[in-house]
Design an enzyme around this catalytic site. Structure first.
Site, mmCIF file in Angstrom:
data_model
loop_
_atom_site.group_PDB
_atom_site.id
_atom_site.type_symbol
_atom_site.label_atom_id
_atom_site.label_comp_id
_atom_site.label_asym_id
_atom_site.label_seq_id
_atom_site.Cartn_x
_atom_site.Cartn_y
_atom_site.Cartn_z
ATOM 1 N N LYS A 171 74.022 -25.617 63.208
ATOM 2 C CA LYS A 171 73.963 -24.539 64.195
ATOM 3 C C LYS A 171 74.687 -23.278 63.692
ATOM 4 C CE LYS A 171 76.007 -25.028 68.462
ATOM 5 N NZ LYS A 171 76.839 -23.875 68.841
ATOM 6 N N SER A 172 75.893 -23.454 63.175
ATOM 7 C CA SER A 172 76.668 -22.286 62.719
ATOM 8 C C SER A 172 75.924 -21.549 61.606
ATOM 9 C CB SER A 172 78.035 -22.736 62.181
ATOM 10 O OG SER A 172 78.814 -23.248 63.220
ATOM 11 N N ASP A 231 84.697 -29.376 67.171
ATOM 12 C CA ASP A 231 83.548 -29.708 68.036
ATOM 13 C C ASP A 231 83.315 -31.215 68.135
ATOM 14 O OD1 ASP A 231 83.142 -27.035 68.495
ATOM 15 O OD2 ASP A 231 81.557 -26.826 67.000
ATOM 16 N N LYS A 254 86.231 -23.966 75.318
ATOM 17 C CA LYS A 254 84.891 -24.174 74.761
ATOM 18 C C LYS A 254 83.863 -24.058 75.892
ATOM 19 C CE LYS A 254 86.119 -24.725 70.519
ATOM 20 N NZ LYS A 254 85.792 -23.661 69.563
HETATM 21 C C1 S3P Z 1 81.651 -21.804 65.537
HETATM 22 C C2 S3P Z 1 83.013 -21.865 65.546
HETATM 23 C C3 S3P Z 1 83.792 -22.730 66.441
HETATM 24 C C4 S3P Z 1 82.954 -23.833 67.048
HETATM 25 C C5 S3P Z 1 81.638 -23.323 67.535
HETATM 26 C C6 S3P Z 1 80.847 -22.677 66.405
HETATM 27 C C7 S3P Z 1 80.979 -20.878 64.622
HETATM 28 O O1 S3P Z 1 84.333 -21.945 67.483
HETATM 29 O O2 S3P Z 1 83.646 -24.465 68.100
HETATM 30 O O3 S3P Z 1 80.869 -24.387 68.073
HETATM 31 O O4 S3P Z 1 79.754 -20.991 64.416
HETATM 32 O O5 S3P Z 1 81.658 -20.001 64.065
HETATM 33 P P1 S3P Z 1 85.757 -21.183 67.287
HETATM 34 O O6 S3P Z 1 85.591 -20.331 66.115
HETATM 35 O O7 S3P Z 1 85.963 -20.369 68.522
HETATM 36 O O8 S3P Z 1 86.752 -22.283 67.133
#
Ligand code: S3P
Length: 436
Positions: free
Chosen positions: A19-20, A328, A355
């Site tokens: 996803k990221s 996560d 979250k």
């Molecule tokens: C993400 C970073 C994380 C994660 C989120 C996706 C990202 O959040 O919890 O699901 O894609 O950069 P945080 O950066 O706020 O910890």
């Protein structure tokens, strides 16, 4: 969705794209010159929100949901155009925080918001550094939450390393109080439009996909420990990229194989970036039989097949720098801990409260309803494993990771588990129930 105990989980599967990385492929593809072709893109609701926001900003993006292939017709760093409508990120924190950084570097104004969960999540963490960079950004209700209004800024001219540079923002060195890839990435992306180098130092290293992908597209990025810097105004060039399977999605199947007796599962093509592999390390510390096979690199990211077998687990302590690498996965780690012998303590995870839901609250409440011995702490939870779980009705509060973690708990619990609003898995894993 009704879940009941069943026999061993055996076989192999592939999980959908990360996803990221999928979000970032759209963003950097849009800011690059030329075409970017993405394979194994995650067709989840969050990533579709990113696509629709960039389409609104004038970027043609073609995709065929059944092929997981996306083509982005990038227009370069200065190629976005203003949208008449509010930009709606849906449930996606990554979209709103990273896009805000990009929007602050534009000559036009924008308003960006999302669903009721997004509108409760803290945006002060990006407003502070963006304002230090000279951005004009505020929250409509003055509560540091979305909707966010961003005023377009004028161009300035300055010179860096002997070269004239057009910019709208100031390069800063930001010391982030939280280890958050969303904050880090927001500032680094704004830094593409700055008058000098932009640097972010974070208290512990968060996921580094932005840094890796910026380099792949041609930006000059330097990284030293928990500090990342980007040079402004790079020429980003469109490219082909293939997205590894999401380790955060693989985590549910790893856990299922570990807690359902006699299971053995091979999960293929999973991203194992060391800023994301905390779940593997935790499983190993708990005594899990888990191995990485066929380790290779794909699009600058390390990838492997994960072989996992039903194991006798033991409780452990999880805290400190490992937390951002598994943030996560804490809902599913909490479930695993119920099946481990002894006590598991999770500390330094206060980020869970902000979250998609307050995950400390929801994990502890729902696991208690299932009969677990678990208590919430200020920054995590303590679980005494070994008690058998029983099925009950689980309210996921529309949080996809809660819905998936408790589905897996239901596979090893006595009786019947019912997950309310199971369709929230569409955020990150539309085929979750089908694959399971
Ligand atoms: C993400 C970073 C994380 C994660 C989120 C996706 C990202 O959040 O919890 O699901 O894609 O950069 P945080 O950066 O706020 O910890």
């Amino acid at each position: 969705m009704i879940i009941q105990k069943k026999g061993p989980i055996k076989g192999s599967l592939t999980v959908p794209g990360d996803k990221s990385i999928s979000h970032r492929s759209i963003m950097l593809g849009a800011l690059s010159e030329g075409i970017t072709e993405v394979e194994n893109f995650l067709m989840g609701d969050d990533c579709l929100s990113t696509i629709s926001c960039f389409r609104q900003l004038g970027i043609p993006i073609d995709f065929d949901p059944s092929s997981q292939r996306v083509t982005i017709h990038g227009k370069g760093l200065g190629g976005l155009s203003s949208s008449n409508d509010v930009l709606d990120v849906g449930n996606s924190g990554t979209t709103i925080r990273l896009m805000s950084g990009i929007l602050c570097g534009q000559g036009f104004s924008s308003t960006i918001t999302g669903d009721s969960s997004i509108r409760k999540r803290p945006m002060g963490r990006i407003l502070t550094p963006l304002r230090q960079m000279g951005a004009d950004i505020d929250s409509t209700n003055n509560d540091s939450c979305a909707p966010l209004n961003i005023k377009g800024s004028d161009m300035s001219l300055s010179s860096i390393e002997g070269k004239d540079l057009i910019h709208r923002l100031k390069g800063i060195h930001y010391h982030s109080p939280v280890a958050s890839a969303q904050v880090k990435s927001c500032v680094l992306l704004a830094g593409l439009y700055a008058d000098g180098i932009t640097t972010v130092t974070e208290p512990a290293l968060s996921r580094n996909h932005t840094e890796l992908m910026l380099s792949e597209f041609g930006a000059s990025v330097t990284v030293l420990g928990n500090t990342a810097s980007v040079h402004p105004r790079p020429k980003l060039t469109g490219r082909k990229l293939s997205i590894p399977g999401d380790i955060s999605s693989a985590a549910y199947f790893i856990a299922a194989a570990l807690i359902v007796p006699n299971s053995e599962l091979l999960i293929k093509n999973v991203g194992i970036n060391p800023t994301r592999d905390g779940i593997i390390n935790v499983c190993r510390m708990m005594g899990a039989e888990i191995s990485l096979e066929n380790i290779r690199k794909d699009g600058g990211e390390p990838v492997a097949d994960i072989l996992v077998r039903y194991s006798n687990l033991k409780g452990i302590e999880i805290s400190g720098d490992i937390i951002p690498t598994l943030i996560d996965e804490i809902p599913i780690i909490a479930v695993l801990s119920c099946f481990a012998e002894g006590k598991t303590t999770i500390r330094n995870a206060e980020e869970l409260k902000v979250k998609e839901s307050n995950r400390i609250d929801l994990i502890v409440k729902n696991l208690s309803y299932m009969g677990a011995d678990i208590i919430a702490t200020e920054d995590g939870m303590i679980i005494s494993g070994g008690r058998s779980l029983h099925g009950t009705v689980i309210d996921s509060k529309m949080d996809h990771r809660i819905a998936m973690a408790f589905t897996i708990a239901g596979l090893a619990a006595d009786g019947t588990t019912q997950i309310l609003n199971p369709e929230c898995v569409n955020i990150s894993y539309p085929d979750f129930f089908k694959n399971l």
